[in-house]
Design an enzyme around this catalytic site. Structure first.
Site, PDB file in Angstrom:
ATOM      1  N   GLU A 141      23.288 -17.846  95.823  1.00  0.00           N
ATOM      2  CA  GLU A 141      22.450 -17.669  97.003  1.00  0.00           C
ATOM      3  C   GLU A 141      21.021 -17.350  96.561  1.00  0.00           C
ATOM      4  O   GLU A 141      20.783 -16.351  95.893  1.00  0.00           O
ATOM      5  CB  GLU A 141      23.013 -16.512  97.831  1.00  0.00           C
ATOM      6  CG  GLU A 141      22.354 -16.372  99.161  1.00  0.00           C
ATOM      7  CD  GLU A 141      22.944 -15.225  99.969  1.00  0.00           C
ATOM      8  OE1 GLU A 141      23.177 -14.156  99.389  1.00  0.00           O
ATOM      9  OE2 GLU A 141      23.146 -15.408 101.180  1.00  0.00           O
ATOM     10  N   GLU A 151      30.154  -8.406 105.915  1.00  0.00           N
ATOM     11  CA  GLU A 151      29.503  -9.696 106.239  1.00  0.00           C
ATOM     12  C   GLU A 151      28.585  -9.998 105.069  1.00  0.00           C
ATOM     13  O   GLU A 151      27.607  -9.273 104.857  1.00  0.00           O
ATOM     14  CB  GLU A 151      28.690  -9.573 107.543  1.00  0.00           C
ATOM     15  CG  GLU A 151      29.510  -9.348 108.784  1.00  0.00           C
ATOM     16  CD  GLU A 151      30.393 -10.521 109.133  1.00  0.00           C
ATOM     17  OE1 GLU A 151      30.157 -11.635 108.623  1.00  0.00           O
ATOM     18  OE2 GLU A 151      31.346 -10.333 109.904  1.00  0.00           O
ATOM     19  N   CYS A 180      21.499 -15.348 105.916  1.00  0.00           N
ATOM     20  CA  CYS A 180      22.812 -15.494 105.260  1.00  0.00           C
ATOM     21  C   CYS A 180      23.415 -16.862 105.505  1.00  0.00           C
ATOM     22  O   CYS A 180      24.091 -17.416 104.657  1.00  0.00           O
ATOM     23  CB  CYS A 180      23.748 -14.401 105.752  1.00  0.00           C
ATOM     24  SG  CYS A 180      23.856 -14.343 107.539  1.00  0.00           S
ATOM     25  N   LYS A 203      22.650   3.256 108.175  1.00  0.00           N
ATOM     26  CA  LYS A 203      21.729   3.320 107.031  1.00  0.00           C
ATOM     27  C   LYS A 203      21.029   1.979 106.907  1.00  0.00           C
ATOM     28  O   LYS A 203      21.593   0.989 106.448  1.00  0.00           O
ATOM     29  CB  LYS A 203      22.444   3.635 105.709  1.00  0.00           C
ATOM     30  CG  LYS A 203      21.394   4.012 104.657  1.00  0.00           C
ATOM     31  CD  LYS A 203      21.735   3.737 103.237  1.00  0.00           C
ATOM     32  CE  LYS A 203      21.524   2.370 102.734  1.00  0.00           C
ATOM     33  NZ  LYS A 203      20.130   1.891 102.696  1.00  0.00           N
TER      34      LYS A 203
HETATM   35  P1  NAD Z   1      22.013  -5.733  99.553  1.00  0.00           P
HETATM   36  O1  NAD Z   1      23.459  -5.977  99.360  1.00  0.00           O
HETATM   37  O2  NAD Z   1      21.178  -5.556  98.333  1.00  0.00           O
HETATM   38  O3  NAD Z   1      21.748  -4.425 100.414  1.00  0.00           O
HETATM   39  C1  NAD Z   1      22.319  -4.248 101.688  1.00  0.00           C
HETATM   40  C2  NAD Z   1      22.457  -2.773 101.966  1.00  0.00           C
HETATM   41  O4  NAD Z   1      23.323  -2.191 100.996  1.00  0.00           O
HETATM   42  C3  NAD Z   1      21.147  -1.993 101.924  1.00  0.00           C
HETATM   43  O5  NAD Z   1      21.139  -1.054 102.971  1.00  0.00           O
HETATM   44  C4  NAD Z   1      21.214  -1.294 100.585  1.00  0.00           C
HETATM   45  O6  NAD Z   1      20.497  -0.075 100.541  1.00  0.00           O
HETATM   46  C5  NAD Z   1      22.706  -1.040 100.438  1.00  0.00           C
HETATM   47  N1  NAD Z   1      23.154  -0.891  99.045  1.00  0.00           N
HETATM   48  C6  NAD Z   1      22.619  -1.476  97.948  1.00  0.00           C
HETATM   49  N2  NAD Z   1      23.287  -1.076  96.846  1.00  0.00           N
HETATM   50  C7  NAD Z   1      24.251  -0.231  97.260  1.00  0.00           C
HETATM   51  C8  NAD Z   1      25.256   0.521  96.584  1.00  0.00           C
HETATM   52  N3  NAD Z   1      25.400   0.486  95.260  1.00  0.00           N
HETATM   53  N4  NAD Z   1      26.101   1.277  97.334  1.00  0.00           N
HETATM   54  C9  NAD Z   1      25.954   1.328  98.673  1.00  0.00           C
HETATM   55  N5  NAD Z   1      25.022   0.675  99.356  1.00  0.00           N
HETATM   56  C10 NAD Z   1      24.177  -0.111  98.662  1.00  0.00           C
HETATM   57  O7  NAD Z   1      21.536  -6.918 100.468  1.00  0.00           O
HETATM   58  P2  NAD Z   1      20.073  -7.264 100.944  1.00  0.00           P
HETATM   59  O8  NAD Z   1      19.340  -7.750  99.733  1.00  0.00           O
HETATM   60  O9  NAD Z   1      19.514  -6.137 101.743  1.00  0.00           O
HETATM   61  O10 NAD Z   1      20.344  -8.470 101.968  1.00  0.00           O
HETATM   62  C11 NAD Z   1      20.544  -9.756 101.550  1.00  0.00           C
HETATM   63  C12 NAD Z   1      22.021 -10.103 101.516  1.00  0.00           C
HETATM   64  O11 NAD Z   1      22.610  -9.850 102.784  1.00  0.00           O
HETATM   65  C13 NAD Z   1      22.243 -11.580 101.267  1.00  0.00           C
HETATM   66  O12 NAD Z   1      23.278 -11.751 100.326  1.00  0.00           O
HETATM   67  C14 NAD Z   1      22.668 -12.116 102.634  1.00  0.00           C
HETATM   68  O13 NAD Z   1      23.428 -13.274 102.597  1.00  0.00           O
HETATM   69  C15 NAD Z   1      23.421 -10.963 103.187  1.00  0.00           C
HETATM   70  N6  NAD Z   1      23.509 -11.076 104.658  1.00  0.00           N
HETATM   71  C16 NAD Z   1      24.708 -11.427 105.232  1.00  0.00           C
HETATM   72  C17 NAD Z   1      24.817 -11.567 106.617  1.00  0.00           C
HETATM   73  C18 NAD Z   1      26.124 -11.946 107.274  1.00  0.00           C
HETATM   74  O14 NAD Z   1      26.256 -11.724 108.488  1.00  0.00           O
HETATM   75  N7  NAD Z   1      27.085 -12.498 106.571  1.00  0.00           N
HETATM   76  C19 NAD Z   1      23.699 -11.342 107.420  1.00  0.00           C
HETATM   77  C20 NAD Z   1      22.486 -10.996 106.803  1.00  0.00           C
HETATM   78  C21 NAD Z   1      22.418 -10.849 105.415  1.00  0.00           C
END
Ligand code: NAD
Length: 499
Positions: free
Chosen positions: A401, A267, A302, A191
């Site tokens: 962040e 992650e 991240c 997804k």
């Molecule tokens: P997000 O957590 O808002 O969303 C990530 C995914 O989760 C999306 O596909 C979204 O549709 C889904 N999602 C959102 N709410 C949900 C829910 N209630 N239930 C199930 N799924 C849900 O993150 P983002 O804004 O897309 O990305 C940014 C974040 O990702 C930052 O915090 C960043 O640090 C982190 N990140 C971490 C890594 C790592 O390897 N540690 C790598 C890249 C990004």
């Protein structure tokens, strides 16, 4: 890349045909509800494509297809060598479509197309090849036993894997999950983030062309609260791998606890320190790495080095050089050669970043560069490279962040002070350390609580090393290297009594 061979991406963008349907059981299909949503080009604010809005009914359909494919063994029962060849073919197909995929990634995320071409796509291809090549070189084990027993420890795929991924590196993160999961013999449902589903959908067509059987690889675009949650709560998903914010990561632990206790790996976010010791003499290469650490990918990274911890003896010189260098990072149209910072992902996120900048000022931080939205006339969401001085580690901009091109400068007195400030964070994903002293390099890199510590560079290492977070930056496993295979396989003991 030289301007001579560089394609005219702006013209190509106008001729691009974009697939927005889900990919389930080997076919492109609309959502059962027939609902769709729009993805927006962050550099123009305009609609880019119409995409299937999958929800719980589509999740059920995809999980059934993935389960059927797993149970009948059409993929997991192939020899590891045959799975390897299919994944290598897929890597080759990604490579032969690299310009189209880089363009799609740039249009969907707002990142410079040259970055997508030079970093994201090669990284995706490398990940596919690394895990493909690994899978027919991993041996099972025979344990030490008495002569009348044979004891085997074998590694088996888990079953149906779901991957919920963020918008900042859509193809890179997709590959980090898909490559080891498929190599191990699982079925997978991806997804993508609702902001950036397009390259995952295009990748599905290439997976089919490479010979990955129907049902083994599926893509479900949709919203987190609906499609993401339905995958997290599904009783027939065996493993859920998530990359995204710490806030949403917590939900997946809850979903698993309230459903089938599926395996969860997370992650998550970061607030990575960049420590510059007083002994550093040549500041220019350090400044270049600091810029890469916080400005690359608009700071939407991240492991972004967002807290600059600098010794008080070198602070003024370093900060002056940082400000001068950051001015050379050109912000603008992601399709134009020479652009180094594109647009941030969406208007809401831009407002969030600007809110953090305001909070930094009101808590006593001093802006020495940037701080504003620019290029408003394009309709896109652009923010200047921003540098704060006089930040205290207790301030909001040092603790949370921001996920934007905003650097916070914090001064320290001595090594113990630097380590204390570096570790005073809920996060522990990455850290960088700059020093000329071998003893400091070893001692401080051991003392920092982070999954990756890079010394005299900003780096996450390559495919051969594990990547993941300490503290609230991660849970349940590591990506990259053989550690990734542990996420997508389980150990079985077979104890045979000989007669
Ligand atoms: P997000 O957590 O808002 O969303 C990530 C995914 O989760 C999306 O596909 C979204 O549709 C889904 N999602 C959102 N709410 C949900 C829910 N209630 N239930 C199930 N799924 C849900 O993150 P983002 O804004 O897309 O990305 C940014 C974040 O990702 C930052 O915090 C960043 O640090 C982190 N990140 C971490 C890594 C790592 O390897 N540690 C790598 C890249 C990004």
């Amino acid at each position: 890349m030289s301007n001579v061979t560089r394609p005219d991406f702006a013209t190509r963008a106008t001729n691009l045909s974009i697939e927005g349907r889900a990919f389930i059981n080997g076919d492109f299909v609309g959502a059962l509800s027939e609902r769709t949503f729009h993805t927006i080009n962050p550099a123009t604010g305009k609609v880019l494509a119409e995409v299937a809005e999958c929800d719980v009914a589509d999740v059920n359909r995809a999980v059934e297809a993935a389960r059927r494919a797993f149970e009948d063994g059409r993929w997991r029962n192939l020899s590891p060598k045959d799975r390897k060849w299919a994944l290598l073919r897929l890597a080759d197909l990604v490579e032969s479509n690299i310009e189209e995929l880089a363009l799609l990634e740039s249009l969907d995320t707002g990142k410079p197309v040259d970055d997508a071409l030079a970093v994201d796509l090669p990284d995706c291809i490398e990940t596919l090849r690394w895990h493909a090549e690994a899978i027919d070189k991993l041996y099972d084990q025979v344990s030490p036993t008495a002569g009348d027993v044979v004891s085997l420890i074998v590694r088996e795929p888990i079953g149906v894997v779901a991957a919920v991924i963020p918008w900042n590196f859509p193809l890179v993160i997709l590959a980090l999950k898909v490559a080891p999961a498929l190599a191990a013999g699982n079925s997978i449902i991806v997804k993508p983030a609702e902001q950036t589903p397009l390259t995952a959908i295009r990748f599905a067509a290439l997976a089919a062309e490479a010979g990955i059987p129907a049902g083994v690889f599926n893509v479900l675009p949709g919203y987190g609260e609906t499609a993401g949650q339905a995958l997290g709560r599904h009783m027939d998903v065996d493993c859920l791998t998530f990359t995204g914010s710490t806030e949403v990561g917590r939900y997946f632990l809850k979903y698993a606890a309230e459903s089938n206790i599926k395996r969860i790996t997370l992650e998550l976010g970061g607030k990575s320190p960049v420590i510059v010791m007083e002994d550093v003499t040549d500041l220019q290469p350090v400044v270049e790495q600091i810029a890469k650490g916080i400005l690359f990918s608009q700071g939407e990274n991240c492991s972004a080095g967002s807290r600059l911890l600098v010794h008080e003896g070198v602070k003024d010189r370093l900060l002056a050089a940082v400000v001068e260098h950051f001015k050379t990072w050109r912000v603008g149209n992601p399709l134009v050669a020479g652009t180094k910072l594109g647009a941030v992902i969406e208007e809401r996120h831009m407002e969030r970043i600007l809110g953090y900048i305001e909070a930094g000022v009101s808590e006593g931080g001093r802006i020495v560069l940037g701080g504003k939205r620019i290029l408003q006339e394009t309709g896109g969401f652009f923010i200047e490279p921003t540098v704060f001085d006089s930040v205290d580690n207790k301030m909001k901009i040092a603790r949370e962040e921001i996920f934007g091109p905003v650097l916070s400068t914090i001064t320290f007195r001595d090594t113990d002070d630097a380590v204390r400030i570096a570790n005073d964070s809920d996060y522990g994903l990455a850290a960088s350390l700059y020093t000329n002293d071998l003893h400091t390099a070893h001692k401080v890199s051991r003392a920092i609580r982070a999954g990756t510590v890079s010394v005299n560079c900003f780096s996450e290492g390559d495919q051969s090393v594990p990547f993941g977070g300490f503290k609230q930056s991660g849970f349940g496993g590591r990506e990259k290297s053989f550690a990734a295979h542990d996420q997508y396989s389980q150990l079985k003991t077979i104890w045979i009594q000989l007669r």
